[in-house]
Design a protein around this motif. Structure first.
Motif, mmCIF file in Angstrom:
data_model
loop_
_atom_site.group_PDB
_atom_site.id
_atom_site.type_symbol
_atom_site.label_atom_id
_atom_site.label_comp_id
_atom_site.label_asym_id
_atom_site.label_seq_id
_atom_site.Cartn_x
_atom_site.Cartn_y
_atom_site.Cartn_z
ATOM 1 N N THR A 46 -35.591 86.719 41.050
ATOM 2 C CA THR A 46 -35.315 85.624 41.978
ATOM 3 C C THR A 46 -35.737 86.032 43.383
ATOM 4 O O THR A 46 -35.312 87.081 43.887
ATOM 5 N N GLN A 116 -36.125 80.921 44.630
ATOM 6 C CA GLN A 116 -37.115 80.694 43.571
ATOM 7 C C GLN A 116 -36.874 81.702 42.454
ATOM 8 O O GLN A 116 -36.857 82.909 42.686
ATOM 9 N N ARG A 117 -36.713 81.189 41.244
ATOM 10 C CA ARG A 117 -36.345 82.053 40.116
ATOM 11 C C ARG A 117 -37.342 81.879 38.975
ATOM 12 O O ARG A 117 -37.759 80.764 38.659
ATOM 13 N N VAL A 118 -37.723 82.999 38.367
ATOM 14 C CA VAL A 118 -38.610 82.948 37.213
ATOM 15 C C VAL A 118 -38.093 83.922 36.161
ATOM 16 O O VAL A 118 -37.749 85.070 36.468
ATOM 17 N N GLU A 119 -37.989 83.455 34.928
ATOM 18 C CA GLU A 119 -37.595 84.336 33.828
ATOM 19 C C GLU A 119 -38.787 85.181 33.399
ATOM 20 O O GLU A 119 -39.936 84.705 33.397
ATOM 21 N N ALA A 174 -44.490 80.612 44.185
ATOM 22 C CA ALA A 174 -44.407 79.257 43.631
ATOM 23 C C ALA A 174 -45.504 78.978 42.613
ATOM 24 O O ALA A 174 -45.384 78.047 41.804
ATOM 25 N N GLY A 178 -43.369 78.536 35.382
ATOM 26 C CA GLY A 178 -41.949 78.497 35.064
ATOM 27 C C GLY A 178 -40.999 78.704 36.222
ATOM 28 O O GLY A 178 -39.783 78.815 36.011
ATOM 29 N N VAL A 179 -41.504 78.746 37.428
ATOM 30 C CA VAL A 179 -40.635 78.961 38.584
ATOM 31 C C VAL A 179 -39.768 77.733 38.857
ATOM 32 O O VAL A 179 -40.255 76.598 38.812
ATOM 33 N N THR A 180 -38.493 77.962 39.108
ATOM 34 C CA THR A 180 -37.606 76.893 39.564
ATOM 35 C C THR A 180 -37.251 77.166 41.025
ATOM 36 O O THR A 180 -37.132 78.326 41.438
ATOM 37 N N THR A 181 -37.082 76.100 41.800
ATOM 38 C CA THR A 181 -36.849 76.246 43.239
ATOM 39 C C THR A 181 -35.672 75.392 43.680
ATOM 40 O O THR A 181 -35.531 74.244 43.259
ATOM 41 N N GLU A 182 -34.818 75.977 44.498
ATOM 42 C CA GLU A 182 -33.758 75.210 45.139
ATOM 43 C C GLU A 182 -33.641 75.669 46.589
ATOM 44 O O GLU A 182 -34.072 76.767 46.947
ATOM 45 N N ARG A 183 -33.089 74.805 47.417
ATOM 46 C CA ARG A 183 -32.896 75.126 48.831
ATOM 47 C C ARG A 183 -31.414 75.023 49.161
ATOM 48 O O ARG A 183 -30.777 74.021 48.846
#
Length: 209
Positions: A46, A116-119, A174, A178-183
């Motif tokens: 992350t 930003q998180r990627v498994e 980014a 598979g990256v997910t993003t939150e602010r």
């Protein structure tokens, strides 16, 4: 024509403002060992990017690595607490409560946090963990640069480009599949010490329940 020396000086000032001048404090090995926390979720990396709400400029970068244990590599960071002992800019004992506290301590009236998180496969996460632990303490203004040097050694992270700038690192991250993003926006006091004191108060209440 602009003076090149003036331009270089302005760039240096901008970089120095990007990551704090925090001196690494090394906890004893036995303290670090006791703090180790294994998170049951998927192995993942992350990226945190702290962004100035007024200018939009990136102020700091760090990464949370969930491997055989969960840590945060926080190069030249300024949020430190006894609940997450540190060795050479690696913070240990990152439980869900600590991870939440860490992000919220950075989100305040002047900054928000891009998360930003990627498994990743377990072997990739473990490689990232070992690279972070062996990296050593990072000099101020080199937070993004030190993270790109670690991520660029991992399979699957080919889009990562070497950069000194947190926003540029976020843009590269980014591009990973598979990256997910939150602010995360919060409007607490700009003084991080207030967040630390609030966390201590919450800990005390929990212990006394």
């Amino acid at each position: 024509m602009r003076n090149p020396r003036v331009i270089l000086a302005l760039v240096a000032i901008a970089l120095l403002s990007a990551c704090g001048a925090q001196t690494a404090m090394n906890a004893p090995p036995e303290v670090v060992s006791r703090a180790a926390y294994v998170h049951g979720g998927p192995t993942a990396i992350t990226l945190y990017t702290m962004v100035n709400n007024r200018s939009g400029s990136g102020a700091h970068s760090s990464i949370m690595i969930n491997a055989s244990q969960r840590v945060i590599f926080d190069p030249a960071g300024s949020v430190r607490h006894k609940a997450m002992p540190e060795r050479d800019d690696v913070l240990f004992g990152i439980t869900p409560a600590i991870a939440d506290f860490y992000a919220r301590a950075h989100a305040r009236e002047t900054y928000h946090v891009v998360i930003q998180r990627v498994e990743v496969p377990p072997e990739v996460a473990e490689r990232a963990l070992q690279l972070a632990i062996s990296n050593g303490a990072v000099s101020q203004a080199q937070c993004a640069l030190s993270i790109t040097r670690i991520l660029s050694q991992l399979p699957g992270f080919e889009p990562i480009r070497s950069t000194w700038f947190p926003n540029k690192l976020s843009e590269s991250f980014a591009q990973l599949p598979g990256v997910t993003t939150e602010r995360l926006y919060e409007y607490d006091d700009d003084d991080k010490e207030v967040a630390l004191e609030a966390f201590d108060a919450e800990e005390l209440v929990t212990q006394n329940q």
